[in-house]
Structure formats: C-alpha cells, structure tokens
Design a protein around this motif. Structure first.
Motif, PDB file in Angstrom:
ATOM      1  N   THR A 142       0.819  -1.208   0.000  1.00  0.00           N
ATOM      2  CA  THR A 142       0.000   0.000   0.000  1.00  0.00           C
ATOM      3  C   THR A 142       0.851   1.256   0.000  1.00  0.00           C
ATOM      4  O   THR A 142       0.713   2.107  -0.888  1.00  0.00           O
ATOM      5  N   ARG A 143       1.724   1.387   0.976  1.00  0.00           N
ATOM      6  CA  ARG A 143       2.534   2.599   1.078  1.00  0.00           C
ATOM      7  C   ARG A 143       3.687   2.595   0.064  1.00  0.00           C
ATOM      8  O   ARG A 143       3.970   3.608  -0.576  1.00  0.00           O
ATOM      9  N   GLY A 144       4.354   1.460  -0.072  1.00  0.00           N
ATOM     10  CA  GLY A 144       5.529   1.407  -0.934  1.00  0.00           C
ATOM     11  C   GLY A 144       5.239   1.141  -2.396  1.00  0.00           C
ATOM     12  O   GLY A 144       6.137   1.262  -3.232  1.00  0.00           O
ATOM     13  N   ASP A 208      14.037   0.758  -5.348  1.00  0.00           N
ATOM     14  CA  ASP A 208      12.785   1.503  -5.526  1.00  0.00           C
ATOM     15  C   ASP A 208      11.992   1.642  -4.231  1.00  0.00           C
ATOM     16  O   ASP A 208      11.207   2.580  -4.081  1.00  0.00           O
ATOM     17  N   VAL A 209      12.158   0.689  -3.308  1.00  0.00           N
ATOM     18  CA  VAL A 209      11.439   0.717  -2.035  1.00  0.00           C
ATOM     19  C   VAL A 209      12.415   0.357  -0.920  1.00  0.00           C
ATOM     20  O   VAL A 209      13.193  -0.592  -1.064  1.00  0.00           O
ATOM     21  N   VAL A 210      12.352   1.105   0.179  1.00  0.00           N
ATOM     22  CA  VAL A 210      13.140   0.796   1.366  1.00  0.00           C
ATOM     23  C   VAL A 210      12.182   0.540   2.524  1.00  0.00           C
ATOM     24  O   VAL A 210      11.276   1.349   2.784  1.00  0.00           O
ATOM     25  N   VAL A 211      12.367  -0.586   3.202  1.00  0.00           N
ATOM     26  CA  VAL A 211      11.614  -0.898   4.412  1.00  0.00           C
ATOM     27  C   VAL A 211      12.501  -0.522   5.585  1.00  0.00           C
ATOM     28  O   VAL A 211      13.528  -1.158   5.837  1.00  0.00           O
ATOM     29  N   GLU A 212      12.099   0.519   6.307  1.00  0.00           N
ATOM     30  CA  GLU A 212      12.941   1.108   7.350  1.00  0.00           C
ATOM     31  C   GLU A 212      12.257   0.996   8.702  1.00  0.00           C
ATOM     32  O   GLU A 212      11.188   1.562   8.937  1.00  0.00           O
ATOM     33  N   SER A 213      12.874   0.231   9.605  1.00  0.00           N
ATOM     34  CA  SER A 213      12.351   0.115  10.969  1.00  0.00           C
ATOM     35  C   SER A 213      13.437   0.340  12.011  1.00  0.00           C
ATOM     36  O   SER A 213      13.149   0.288  13.204  1.00  0.00           O
ATOM     37  N   VAL A 214      14.668   0.579  11.566  1.00  0.00           N
ATOM     38  CA  VAL A 214      15.798   0.721  12.493  1.00  0.00           C
ATOM     39  C   VAL A 214      15.913   2.152  12.988  1.00  0.00           C
ATOM     40  O   VAL A 214      16.026   2.417  14.178  1.00  0.00           O
ATOM     41  N   GLY A 215      15.911   3.122  12.043  1.00  0.00           N
ATOM     42  CA  GLY A 215      15.947   4.523  12.430  1.00  0.00           C
ATOM     43  C   GLY A 215      17.293   5.182  12.254  1.00  0.00           C
ATOM     44  O   GLY A 215      17.937   5.050  11.206  1.00  0.00           O
ATOM     45  N   THR A 216      17.744   5.868  13.268  1.00  0.00           N
ATOM     46  CA  THR A 216      18.924   6.734  13.175  1.00  0.00           C
ATOM     47  C   THR A 216      20.154   6.063  12.556  1.00  0.00           C
ATOM     48  O   THR A 216      20.788   6.642  11.667  1.00  0.00           O
ATOM     49  N   PRO A 217      20.547   4.852  12.960  1.00  0.00           N
ATOM     50  CA  PRO A 217      21.782   4.283  12.410  1.00  0.00           C
ATOM     51  C   PRO A 217      21.725   3.966  10.919  1.00  0.00           C
ATOM     52  O   PRO A 217      22.771   3.871  10.274  1.00  0.00           O
ATOM     53  N   THR A 218      20.533   3.770  10.362  1.00  0.00           N
ATOM     54  CA  THR A 218      20.421   3.295   8.979  1.00  0.00           C
ATOM     55  C   THR A 218      19.772   4.290   8.027  1.00  0.00           C
ATOM     56  O   THR A 218      19.804   4.078   6.813  1.00  0.00           O
ATOM     57  N   PHE A 219      19.203   5.375   8.537  1.00  0.00           N
ATOM     58  CA  PHE A 219      18.371   6.205   7.666  1.00  0.00           C
ATOM     59  C   PHE A 219      19.176   6.896   6.569  1.00  0.00           C
ATOM     60  O   PHE A 219      18.726   7.005   5.427  1.00  0.00           O
ATOM     61  N   GLU A 220      20.377   7.358   6.877  1.00  0.00           N
ATOM     62  CA  GLU A 220      21.202   7.980   5.838  1.00  0.00           C
ATOM     63  C   GLU A 220      21.520   6.965   4.744  1.00  0.00           C
ATOM     64  O   GLU A 220      21.490   7.288   3.543  1.00  0.00           O
ATOM     65  N   HIS A 221      21.816   5.737   5.144  1.00  0.00           N
ATOM     66  CA  HIS A 221      22.079   4.676   4.168  1.00  0.00           C
ATOM     67  C   HIS A 221      20.840   4.413   3.320  1.00  0.00           C
ATOM     68  O   HIS A 221      20.940   4.214   2.098  1.00  0.00           O
ATOM     69  N   SER A 222      19.674   4.416   3.940  1.00  0.00           N
ATOM     70  CA  SER A 222      18.432   4.212   3.195  1.00  0.00           C
ATOM     71  C   SER A 222      18.276   5.257   2.096  1.00  0.00           C
ATOM     72  O   SER A 222      17.869   4.943   0.977  1.00  0.00           O
ATOM     73  N   ARG A 231      10.483   5.075  -2.648  1.00  0.00           N
ATOM     74  CA  ARG A 231       9.675   5.241  -1.448  1.00  0.00           C
ATOM     75  C   ARG A 231      10.428   4.650  -0.261  1.00  0.00           C
ATOM     76  O   ARG A 231      10.741   3.449  -0.270  1.00  0.00           O
ATOM     77  N   ILE A 232      10.711   5.476   0.744  1.00  0.00           N
ATOM     78  CA  ILE A 232      11.297   5.013   2.001  1.00  0.00           C
ATOM     79  C   ILE A 232      10.150   4.923   2.999  1.00  0.00           C
ATOM     80  O   ILE A 232       9.582   5.933   3.405  1.00  0.00           O
ATOM     81  N   VAL A 233       9.785   3.698   3.371  1.00  0.00           N
ATOM     82  CA  VAL A 233       8.610   3.478   4.206  1.00  0.00           C
ATOM     83  C   VAL A 233       9.078   3.160   5.627  1.00  0.00           C
ATOM     84  O   VAL A 233       9.827   2.206   5.844  1.00  0.00           O
ATOM     85  N   VAL A 234       8.614   3.949   6.584  1.00  0.00           N
ATOM     86  CA  VAL A 234       9.099   3.870   7.958  1.00  0.00           C
ATOM     87  C   VAL A 234       7.985   3.359   8.860  1.00  0.00           C
ATOM     88  O   VAL A 234       6.897   3.946   8.918  1.00  0.00           O
ATOM     89  N   CYS A 235       8.265   2.256   9.581  1.00  0.00           N
ATOM     90  CA  CYS A 235       7.269   1.722  10.516  1.00  0.00           C
ATOM     91  C   CYS A 235       7.760   1.740  11.955  1.00  0.00           C
ATOM     92  O   CYS A 235       7.018   1.380  12.870  1.00  0.00           O
ATOM     93  N   GLY A 236       9.009   2.140  12.172  1.00  0.00           N
ATOM     94  CA  GLY A 236       9.543   2.135  13.525  1.00  0.00           C
ATOM     95  C   GLY A 236      10.920   2.758  13.571  1.00  0.00           C
ATOM     96  O   GLY A 236      11.468   3.180  12.539  1.00  0.00           O
ATOM     97  N   ALA A 237      11.464   2.804  14.769  1.00  0.00           N
ATOM     98  CA  ALA A 237      12.795   3.382  14.971  1.00  0.00           C
ATOM     99  C   ALA A 237      13.428   2.690  16.172  1.00  0.00           C
ATOM    100  O   ALA A 237      13.690   3.302  17.203  1.00  0.00           O
ATOM    101  N   THR A 238      13.685   1.396  16.016  1.00  0.00           N
ATOM    102  CA  THR A 238      14.119   0.587  17.147  1.00  0.00           C
ATOM    103  C   THR A 238      15.477   1.001  17.699  1.00  0.00           C
ATOM    104  O   THR A 238      15.777   0.732  18.863  1.00  0.00           O
TER     105      THR A 238
END
Length: 313
Positions: A142-144, A208-222, A231-238
């Motif tokens: 849906t989102r991605g 084309d799509v990034v599933v991001e749930s880690v947050g700060t350590p990985t977001f720049e890489h995403s 589409r960078i889709v964020v569901c959390g920031a563990t």
C-alpha cells in the motif's frame, strides 16, 4: 482463565513485571469470545512491560496483540488486532493497550475483527501475521507500491517485520537486499532468497522501495541507496528516532518518505490468501507451550530471534 499479563511496570527490567496466572474473563457487549490456539510475541509486549503506552492504572493487563483460534460457532479464525478507539490520538488501539490482549486461553474481540483462517495455514503460522506481517504487507503493497518496483532494501535482518518484508518481496519476484551487522543473520536471511550485506554497505543498484524500521543508524544509508522516485517506508525506529535527513537528496531525487502503521482487515485477508497460496510462509524462530511463556519472552528480549516467537495453547 490462564493468562500472561503485566502486573507491574519496570522500564529497565521489563520481564520482572511479567506474571502468569489466573484472571477473570468477560465479554463486552457486542463482542464475542475466541478460544485461543496460538499467539505470537512482539516487541510491543516488551515495551508495554516497560510502561510505554501502558500506564500503571490499566494494570493488570493481559499482553499480546496476535492470536488465531476458534470462534463461538466453531470456525477457525485469525484476530485482527486493531480496535477503534476514539480516546486514542491515533483513533485506534491494539489489544493489550486498552483491552485485554491475546496471551490468554480466551480473548474477547469484536465479531468484525475475526478473519476466516484459510485451509493450509496453521494456527501457529496465522498467529504470526496480524501485527508484524500485516505491517510489512501494508508497507510494501500500500505505502511502498511494490508492484511498481523492481528492487527492495530491508534494513535490519531478523525481526518479525523485516523477515516478513523479505519473504513477501522475494515471493513477488523482486530483487531484495537486506542489511545486518550479524554474519549469522545475514546467512539465514540469504536462505530466504535475499542478498544479504553488512550494515551500511554499498548495494549493486539503487532500490525503488526501502523498508525502514531501524531509524537513526540506517536512515542515511536508506536515502543513499534510493533510486529516483523511491519510497522510504518507515514503521519504527528501534535504534533511534532522531535521524538526520539531507533535504537536498529528498528533492533532487524526488524521494517519498512515508510513515506506516499496521494495516486493514482487507489487507489481512489478502495476506492470509497469499500465505495459503504458498508464495510466502511465516518465518517462525521458536515455538513455546503456554506453560513456558516466560521463556518465550526471554527469547524475544535477548535480541537473538530470527522471525517470530510463537506461543501455543
């Protein structure tokens, strides 16, 4: 009724507040009882024991968001975990936040939350789906808009959402990349059909799509791994919620940064049919009898899980 519940809140030692024992069972007007056959754990349960989203005045609170079981008519069902809640700023709450959760012999739920369990899907597999797998499904489909994508990056291997996203994307025939600092997890995620790389590593292509749930350590890489229009889709920031965003990359590459939370009953039904078709199967880390639910929580809390931890009744 036997249940696993939060009896006290301990921010620094959450499992100290976990109690297994008997609690009364009641069914609100308009709801129905479900005999629970299997449930699965989520990090949401650990956060609840820490007191995040669960204030002390709601204790004791039965934990658990996910369940599969049998309704009063003898039908095998999966329980959609979202309940309309006008008192919550989100407009909804999950089982175990305001209403008793699924880690009990019986669960009360709105009848409209009961989704038929298709043939070929076990109670244990079905219990993996309502939270983590539904979240991954909503993020991708849906989102991605994964149908438009050729490649997907999943940040962080091993957790329920990440393994679900990998299994679903691989099942759709996408090129899937997964990051992890753990060589063992990289090896296991590769067995699902993904290309596993070290955290922060350069990919063979932009995705084309990034599933991001880690947050700060990985977001720049995403962001650096994103193709134009990705589409960078964020569901959390563990691992941290205050990520830095280079806005120049956002507008130059026309990136979409999208929040995502849970999914709809129709999506859960579609996910169940996808699992029943054999295109993707839940990844189960371990299964525990209810009498060993404390061990199940310890397994989840130690961070070594790969897939879902299931509790069977």
């Amino acid at each position: 009724m036997r249940a696993a519940y939060a009896s006290a809140l301990h921010p620094d030692a959450p499992l100290e507040g976990l109690t297994v024992g008997d609690l009364p069972f009641s069914v609100p007007e308009g709801w129905v009882p479900v005999d629970v056959r299997a449930s699965s754990l989520n990090h949401h349960d650990i956060w609840s024991l820490r007191g995040v989203g669960l204030p002390a005045d709601r204790l004791p609170m039965i934990l658990g968001c996910d369940a599969a079981g049998v309704d009063p008519d003898g039908n095998e069902v999966v329980v959609y975990p979202v309940v309309e809640d006008k008192a919550d700023p989100r407009g909804f709450s999950l089982f175990s936040e305001r209403h008793p959760g699924t880690l009990a012999e019986r669960l009360a739920a709105p009848r409209e939350n009961l989704i038929p369990l298709p043939a070929g899907v076990s109670f244990a597999e079905a219990a993996c789906l309502p939270t983590a797998w539904l979240t991954a499904y909503h993020m991708l489909f849906t989102r991605g808009r994964v149908a438009e994508a050729g490649s997907v990056l999943v940040q962080g291997a091993g957790g329920g959402v990440s393994t679900a996203a990998v299994a679903l994307a691989v099942g759709l025939g996408k090129r899937v990349y997964v990051t992890s600092r753990d060589p063992g997890k990289r090896e296991r995620i590769a067995e699902l059909g993904a290309t596993a790389v070290e955290s922060g590593a350069r990919l063979p292509e932009r995705v084309d799509v990034v599933v991001e749930s880690v947050g700060t350590p990985t977001f720049e890489h995403s962001m650096k791994c994103s193709a134009p229009g990705a589409r960078i889709v964020v569901c959390g920031a563990t691992a941290g919620h205050l990520a830095q965003v280079d806005l120049r990359r956002v507008f130059a590459m026309q990136l979409e940064i999208l929040g995502s939370s849970m999914g709809t009953p129709d999506e859960l039904s579609a996910l169940l049919e996808l699992v029943a078709s054999g295109k993707a199967r839940p990844v189960i880390d371990s299964t525990f009898a209810f009498g060993a639910v404390g061990e199940a929580f310890a397994r989840l809390a130690d961070g070594a899980v790969f897939g879902k931890v299931v509790v069977e009744f």
